[in-house]
Structure formats: structure tokens, C-alpha cells
Design a protein around this motif. Structure first.
Motif, PDB file in Angstrom:
ATOM      1  N   LEU A 205       0.801  -1.217   0.000  1.00 26.77           N
ATOM      2  CA  LEU A 205       0.000   0.000   0.000  1.00 26.77           C
ATOM      3  C   LEU A 205       0.833   1.265   0.000  1.00 26.77           C
ATOM      4  CD1 LEU A 205      -2.750  -0.943   2.634  1.00 26.77           C
ATOM      5  CD2 LEU A 205      -2.880  -1.087   0.136  1.00 26.77           C
ATOM      6  N   ALA A 206       2.005   1.216   0.612  1.00 23.77           N
ATOM      7  CA  ALA A 206       2.822   2.434   0.714  1.00 23.77           C
ATOM      8  C   ALA A 206       4.247   2.050   1.080  1.00 23.77           C
ATOM      9  CB  ALA A 206       2.240   3.393   1.762  1.00 23.77           C
ATOM     10  N   ARG A 207       5.156   3.008   0.838  1.00 24.49           N
ATOM     11  CA  ARG A 207       6.559   2.805   1.169  1.00 24.49           C
ATOM     12  C   ARG A 207       7.208   4.158   1.423  1.00 24.49           C
ATOM     13  NH1 ARG A 207       8.528   0.952  -3.645  1.00 24.49           N
ATOM     14  NH2 ARG A 207       7.777  -1.145  -3.137  1.00 24.49           N
ATOM     15  N   ILE A 208       8.062   4.223   2.448  1.00 28.76           N
ATOM     16  CA  ILE A 208       8.864   5.420   2.672  1.00 28.76           C
ATOM     17  C   ILE A 208      10.308   5.003   2.890  1.00 28.76           C
ATOM     18  CG2 ILE A 208       6.959   6.735   3.698  1.00 28.76           C
ATOM     19  CD1 ILE A 208       8.362   6.257   6.438  1.00 28.76           C
ATOM     20  N   ARG A 209      11.233   5.933   2.660  1.00 27.33           N
ATOM     21  CA  ARG A 209      12.650   5.694   2.954  1.00 27.33           C
ATOM     22  C   ARG A 209      12.961   6.407   4.265  1.00 27.33           C
ATOM     23  NH1 ARG A 209      17.190   4.472  -0.445  1.00 27.33           N
ATOM     24  NH2 ARG A 209      18.695   3.428   0.906  1.00 27.33           N
ATOM     25  N   HIS A 210      13.147   5.624   5.316  1.00 27.46           N
ATOM     26  CA  HIS A 210      13.462   6.195   6.630  1.00 27.46           C
ATOM     27  C   HIS A 210      14.892   6.716   6.636  1.00 27.46           C
ATOM     28  CE1 HIS A 210      13.484   6.603  11.002  1.00 27.46           C
ATOM     29  NE2 HIS A 210      14.578   5.871  11.043  1.00 27.46           N
ATOM     30  N   ASP A 211      15.849   5.851   6.318  1.00 25.78           N
ATOM     31  CA  ASP A 211      17.228   6.247   6.034  1.00 25.78           C
ATOM     32  C   ASP A 211      17.886   5.112   5.278  1.00 25.78           C
ATOM     33  OD1 ASP A 211      18.014   4.362   7.923  1.00 25.78           O
ATOM     34  OD2 ASP A 211      19.034   5.769   9.234  1.00 25.78           O
ATOM     35  N   SER A 212      19.217   5.053   5.235  1.00 25.00           N
ATOM     36  CA  SER A 212      19.893   4.055   4.413  1.00 25.00           C
ATOM     37  C   SER A 212      20.427   2.876   5.211  1.00 25.00           C
ATOM     38  CB  SER A 212      21.054   4.716   3.647  1.00 25.00           C
ATOM     39  OG  SER A 212      21.978   5.298   4.548  1.00 25.00           O
ATOM     40  N   SER A 213      20.162   2.812   6.509  1.00 24.70           N
ATOM     41  CA  SER A 213      20.668   1.715   7.330  1.00 24.70           C
ATOM     42  C   SER A 213      19.537   0.758   7.685  1.00 24.70           C
ATOM     43  CB  SER A 213      21.334   2.251   8.595  1.00 24.70           C
ATOM     44  OG  SER A 213      20.401   2.903   9.425  1.00 24.70           O
ATOM     45  N   PRO A 214      19.853  -0.475   8.075  1.00 25.86           N
ATOM     46  CA  PRO A 214      18.817  -1.479   8.335  1.00 25.86           C
ATOM     47  C   PRO A 214      17.842  -1.075   9.435  1.00 25.86           C
ATOM     48  CG  PRO A 214      20.967  -2.531   8.139  1.00 25.86           C
ATOM     49  CD  PRO A 214      21.217  -1.051   8.187  1.00 25.86           C
ATOM     50  N   ILE A 215      16.598  -1.511   9.257  1.00 24.92           N
ATOM     51  CA  ILE A 215      15.562  -1.348  10.283  1.00 24.92           C
ATOM     52  C   ILE A 215      15.182  -2.753  10.725  1.00 24.92           C
ATOM     53  CG2 ILE A 215      13.256  -0.490  10.808  1.00 24.92           C
ATOM     54  CD1 ILE A 215      13.656   1.500   8.468  1.00 24.92           C
ATOM     55  N   THR A 216      15.680  -3.162  11.878  1.00 21.37           N
ATOM     56  CA  THR A 216      15.409  -4.501  12.388  1.00 21.37           C
ATOM     57  C   THR A 216      14.355  -4.497  13.488  1.00 21.37           C
ATOM     58  OG1 THR A 216      17.296  -4.276  13.888  1.00 21.37           O
ATOM     59  CG2 THR A 216      17.698  -5.376  11.788  1.00 21.37           C
ATOM     60  N   ALA A 217      14.275  -3.414  14.251  1.00 18.71           N
ATOM     61  CA  ALA A 217      13.296  -3.309  15.328  1.00 18.71           C
ATOM     62  C   ALA A 217      11.917  -3.029  14.757  1.00 18.71           C
ATOM     63  CB  ALA A 217      13.697  -2.203  16.301  1.00 18.71           C
ATOM     64  N   ALA A 218      10.898  -3.559  15.399  1.00 15.25           N
ATOM     65  CA  ALA A 218       9.527  -3.296  14.969  1.00 15.25           C
ATOM     66  C   ALA A 218       9.185  -1.822  15.164  1.00 15.25           C
ATOM     67  CB  ALA A 218       8.549  -4.149  15.769  1.00 15.25           C
ATOM     68  N   PRO A 219       8.475  -1.206  14.208  1.00 14.36           N
ATOM     69  CA  PRO A 219       7.929   0.126  14.470  1.00 14.36           C
ATOM     70  C   PRO A 219       7.010   0.074  15.690  1.00 14.36           C
ATOM     71  CG  PRO A 219       7.765  -0.435  12.137  1.00 14.36           C
ATOM     72  CD  PRO A 219       8.156  -1.695  12.859  1.00 14.36           C
ATOM     73  N   ILE A 220       6.789   1.223  16.302  1.00 10.98           N
ATOM     74  CA  ILE A 220       5.931   1.313  17.482  1.00 10.98           C
ATOM     75  C   ILE A 220       4.790   2.276  17.183  1.00 10.98           C
ATOM     76  CG2 ILE A 220       5.794   2.020  19.912  1.00 10.98           C
ATOM     77  CD1 ILE A 220       8.750   1.314  20.164  1.00 10.98           C
ATOM     78  N   ALA A 221       3.565   1.861  17.456  1.00 16.03           N
ATOM     79  CA  ALA A 221       2.400   2.732  17.301  1.00 16.03           C
ATOM     80  C   ALA A 221       1.982   3.242  18.664  1.00 16.03           C
ATOM     81  CB  ALA A 221       1.253   1.964  16.648  1.00 16.03           C
ATOM     82  N   VAL A 222       1.977   4.569  18.836  1.00 23.30           N
ATOM     83  CA  VAL A 222       1.622   5.145  20.127  1.00 23.30           C
ATOM     84  C   VAL A 222       1.070   6.553  19.920  1.00 23.30           C
ATOM     85  CG1 VAL A 222       4.016   5.921  20.486  1.00 23.30           C
ATOM     86  CG2 VAL A 222       2.477   5.715  22.453  1.00 23.30           C
ATOM     87  N   ASN A 223      -0.058   6.843  20.544  1.00 20.70           N
ATOM     88  CA  ASN A 223      -0.664   8.182  20.519  1.00 20.70           C
ATOM     89  C   ASN A 223      -0.799   8.754  19.111  1.00 20.70           C
ATOM     90  OD1 ASN A 223      -0.684   7.959  23.274  1.00 20.70           O
ATOM     91  ND2 ASN A 223       0.939   9.442  23.653  1.00 20.70           N
ATOM     92  N   GLY A 224      -1.198   7.919  18.166  1.00 21.86           N
ATOM     93  CA  GLY A 224      -1.404   8.375  16.797  1.00 21.86           C
ATOM     94  C   GLY A 224      -0.135   8.547  15.994  1.00 21.86           C
ATOM     95  N   LEU A 225       1.012   8.142  16.537  1.00 23.75           N
ATOM     96  CA  LEU A 225       2.292   8.250  15.840  1.00 23.75           C
ATOM     97  C   LEU A 225       2.868   6.862  15.582  1.00 23.75           C
ATOM     98  CD1 LEU A 225       3.977  11.125  17.901  1.00 23.75           C
ATOM     99  CD2 LEU A 225       2.860  11.325  15.664  1.00 23.75           C
ATOM    100  N   ILE A 226       3.723   6.774  14.560  1.00 19.80           N
ATOM    101  CA  ILE A 226       4.495   5.577  14.276  1.00 19.80           C
ATOM    102  C   ILE A 226       5.964   5.923  14.494  1.00 19.80           C
ATOM    103  CG2 ILE A 226       5.111   3.825  12.589  1.00 19.80           C
ATOM    104  CD1 ILE A 226       2.161   3.766  13.312  1.00 19.80           C
TER     105      ILE A 226
END
Length: 384
Positions: free
Chosen positions: A348-369
């Protein structure tokens, strides 16, 4: 030719689980080339709009997660920086330097924040960033601490669980697991349920529930059993943090099975052959996981039937999944965050957070990711 005896050593001496997976693939006669799938263009059906971002320092080859407590985010770096960040604004509230390098990110309940050094020393800080105690556990620690119910829980690599008084550092209890002949040298995630229990995986395809107050084992159940002839083939650990939604808890083992059961008793409702070291995420009706090829799969919580499988991220080394709203979010080794439909697996969607690996799960809290990369970028996004 791959030296499989060396692979067995890797399973207990390396920090990078991916290295073990690559080696096991070669030993099993599979392909030695893991070419990440090219990203197919996607027309974003919703946006992850940046709200704030900050640098918290690199985790290097370790797997650091941020911790959220109240209106603050706590994050750390391998070099020993521990930071408290305002969840709404991204402003740093305080930043302290731990006396040694860290092997894992922080645990916090908002009153006590704990980190562990590469030498196995636990350092605890109060809500102003003032150090309040430190103690050595005498072993390496690769699992992030849990701070709940007035107890700091540390899981050491030698299979000890230790509960310390959060205010004084006094040892309250120790729970010792039997050592396995061979186990993966990685952090075994712990899921805190309220201030009463934690649920965590064990070597040998088992997971269980431990009381926070006294370290007593509430229940233990196998999700899978070792199989094969060599010790490498029999590696069967539940390394990733189990997930829970309502009264259902799910877990997955490496080279084993995925299964879901009743949280109160641990009795499994179903299980099926599957292999993952990145864990599970749940919605009320589905449980999600990805295997070592980065195929992302959804199973029905009620009976384990496969609902869909997405192979678009093959060999992109996706990290821990997180289910929120109608999407499943996963990061990858190139710093992208991918949003898949929970209903059918469509991208459905994709963003580039930065150029290094993302191994930890994102966190959903107070309407933010919240997303933290190994390179140290911590950012909050608003889904719109």
C-alpha cells in the motif's frame, strides 16, 4: 565449500543472526546468493508524514529498540548514549553517557530506565537521568530489559532471568533455564503483560510465561520440536518476542513452527510448519510473520490457515513486523518501511526512513508511528 563445523560455532559466537541464516542455507545445499528483490514502484494509498526526527546514535551490529513510557521515548546507542525524548515534539529531555558500551537498548517504565553494557553490567537511571544503581550479572545480555511492577528483569545469555528491585537494584529473584547443546546467540524478546507477567521464547522450540513478582514459571509449552540429525539442523529456538491480541498469544520458532494459543494457559489452538527469527504481529483475526527469505505471510488466528503471502520483499531482510489499523509495517535492510494491507498483502505504501537497516519493529503510540534504524535515526510519523 562452507565449513559447517564453523557454522555451529557461529550460532553461539556471532551477534548477527543473518550470518547464521546465510550459513545454514549454504550448509543445506541452498543458493549462496541472496540478491534482494528490486522494489516495484508503488502509488502510496496513504502517507506516513514526518513529525520529528533525531539521532540517538548507532546500534552498529546490535539490535536496539526504543522504549515508550508515558509521554517519553527512551533510546540508546552502542557507544553508551542514553536519551529521553519528548514523544510529542522530539526534543531531547536529557542525554546521559553510560560508562561503557551497550549491547542492547533500554527498558523503562518512566520512573526507572535500565540499560546493559557489553560486559554485563546493568545501569539504572531515574526519571531525571540521574544514575541510581548498577550491578553486574556476570554474563552477556542481548535481550532488552523489561521494567514493570517495580522490577527490572534481565535475561542473560547463560539462560538466567534475574529480577532486580527497580529503585534499589537489590536482587529479588533468579530463574535459571537449562543450557541447550546449541542455541542462537541473539536476544530473546520478552513481552510484558501489564505488571504481572512476561511471555518469552526459549531454546528448543518452547515459550512460556514468567511471573514478574517472583520469577515463577506460570506455564511453558512447545510450539515446535527439534528435528534432523546435526545440531545445526536441530536449532529450533523461539528467539523473537511473542505477540498478543486479546486473549490469544502467538509465537514462532526458527526452523520450526508458528502457532497461537490461549494466553492464560499456553494451550495451543493450532500450529504449522514455518520458520522465522523476526517474530509475529497480530490483528484480531490474523497473525503475521516473515521467513528467512523475507516472504511475508498472514495466517488465520482461529485455525492457522494461510490467508496470503507476499514475496515482493524477497531477501530484503525485513525486520520485526508491527500491525496497526489496516496495515502491516515492516522495515528492511536498506532503510525502507513498507506498508502492506492486512486483508490481502497488497503493498500500500513505502517510505525511505534512512539508508541503514531497520530490524526493530515500528511502534504505534498516541497516533504516531516510531521507527529507529541501526544507523541511529529515530523518527515519528503521522499516518494519513
Amino acid at each position: 565449500m562452507m565449513d559447517c563445523k564453523r557454522v555451529a560455532k557461529l550460532a553461539t559466537t556471532t551477534l548477527a543472526l543473518v550470518s547464521v541464516v546465510l550459513a545454514l542455507t549454504a550448509c543445506s545445499g541452498g543458493s549462496r546468493v541472496r540478491k534482494p528483490a528490486e522494489l516495484v514502484p508503488v502509488s502510496n494509498q496513504f502517507d506516513l508524514t514526518p513529525v520529528w526526527s533525531t539521532s540517538v546514535g548507532s546500534s552498529e551490529s546490535f539490535n536496539f529498540h526504543p522504549a515508550v513510557a508515558g509521554d517519553a521515548v527512551y533510546a540508546a546507542s552502542h557507544r553508551g548514549n542514553l536519551t529521553k525524548i519528548d514523544l510529542r515534539t522530539g526534543e531531547k529531555v536529557w542525554d546521559v553517557s553510560v560508562p561503557d558500551r551497550l549491547s542492547i537498548g533500554p527498558g523503562s517504565d518512566g520512573r526507572t530506565t535500565a540499560v546493559v553494557t557489553t560486559k554485563g553490567t546493568v545501569y539504572a537511571y531515574d526519571d531525571t537521568g540521574k544514575p541510581i544503581w548498577n550491578v553486574s550479572v556476570g554474563s552477556e545480555v542481548l535481550s532488552e530489559p523489561v521494567v514493570a511492577g517495580g522490577v527490572v528483569i534481565i535475561r542473560a545469555l547463560d539462560n538466567r532471568f534475574i529480577g532486580f528491585d527497580a529503585q534499589t537494584g537489590a536482587r529479588k529473584w533468579t530463574y535459571q533455564r537449562q543450557q541447550s547443546a546449541l542455541s542462537l546467540r541473539v536476544g530473546y524478546g520478552m513481552l510484558a503483560i501489564g505488571n504481572e507477567v512476561i511471555v518469552t521464547g526459549f531454546a528448543g522450540g518452547r515459550f512460556g510465561m514468567i511471573a514478574i513478582a517472583n520469577g515463577g514459571l506460570v506455564w511453558e509449552t512447545p510450539v515446535s520440536f527439534p528435528k534432523g540429525f546435526s545440531e545445526i539442523e536441530r536449532l529450533n529456538d523461539v528467539t523473537a518476542k511473542p505477540s498478543m491480541e486479546g486473549e490469544i498469544i502467538c509465537a514462532v520458532s526458527y526452523q520450526g513452527r508458528v502457532g497461537c494459543g490461549q494466553a492464560r494457559t499456553g494451550n495451543l489452538l493450532w500450529f504449522k510448519d514455518y520458520s522465522s527469527f523476526t517474530g509475529t504481529a497480530q490483528s484480531p483475526d490474523l497473525v503475521f510473520s516473515s521467513n528467512e527469505k523475507s516472504y511475508v505471510t498472514a495466517f488465520a488466528v482461529k485455525d492457522g490457515s494461510q490467508v496470503w503471502e507476499n514475496t515482493q520483499l524477497t531477501f530484503r531482510d525485513v525486520g520485526e513486523p508491527m500491525a496497526v489499523g489496516r496495515v502491516l509495517l515492516v522495515g528492511d535492510a536498506q532503510g525502507y518501511v513498507h506498508a502492506l494491507s492486512q486483508a490481502n498483502g497488497e503493498m500500500l505504501a513505502r517510505i525511505r526512513h534512512d539508508s541503514s537497516p531497520i530490524t526493530a519493529a515500528p511502534i504505534a503510540v498516541n497516533g504516531l508511528i516510531l521507527v529507529q534504524s541501526q544507523g541511529g535515526k529515530l523518527a515519528a510519523y503521522s499516518p494519513k
